[in-house]
Design an enzyme around this catalytic site. Structure first.
Site, mmCIF file in Angstrom:
data_model
loop_
_atom_site.group_PDB
_atom_site.id
_atom_site.type_symbol
_atom_site.label_atom_id
_atom_site.label_comp_id
_atom_site.label_asym_id
_atom_site.label_seq_id
_atom_site.Cartn_x
_atom_site.Cartn_y
_atom_site.Cartn_z
ATOM 1 N N CYS A 1 0.811 -1.231 0.000
ATOM 2 C CA CYS A 1 0.000 0.000 0.000
ATOM 3 C C CYS A 1 0.840 1.275 0.000
ATOM 4 C CB CYS A 1 -0.942 0.004 1.196
ATOM 5 S SG CYS A 1 -2.164 -1.325 1.110
ATOM 6 N N HIS A 2 1.813 1.360 0.899
ATOM 7 C CA HIS A 2 2.574 2.600 1.026
ATOM 8 C C HIS A 2 4.077 2.387 1.124
ATOM 9 C CE1 HIS A 2 -1.539 3.560 2.464
ATOM 10 N NE2 HIS A 2 -1.361 4.504 1.570
#
Length: 73
Positions: free
Chosen positions: A37-38
Site C-alpha cells: 500500500c505505502h
C-alpha cells in the site's frame, strides 16, 4: 502470519498486517517484507526498516518441538 526461519530450529511469527494502515503484507524482497500500500519495509523479525509504518509488526510466541511448530495467538 509470516513465519520466517532465521536459524535452525528457530522461528518467528510476526503478523502480516502493516502497522501503518492495516494493509496485508504480500511482498518479500532483499530479505525484507514490503507493504504493497505505502511501501513500508520490515525485516524478518518484524522490525520497521522504512516507514511510514510507525511500529514493528506484532509478534506471536512460537515453539518448535519434535518437528512441530506451534504459534500461540
Amino acid at each position: 502470519f509470516l513465519v520466517p526461519h532465521p536459524a535452525p530450529n528457530s522461528f518467528v511469527a510476526p503478523n502480516a498486517i502493516c502497522t501503518h494502515q492495516t494493509c496485508t503484507l504480500t511482498g518479500f524482497g532483499s530479505q525484507n517484507y514490503v507493504c504493497p500500500c505505502h511501501g513500508s519495509t520490515f525485516d524478518v523479525n518484524g522490525r520497521v526498516l522504512g516507514g511510514p509504518a510507525p511500529a514493528a509488526l506484532h509478534q506471536y510466541p512460537t515453539q518448535f518441538a519434535s518437528g512441530v511448530l506451534t504459534i500461540t495467538a
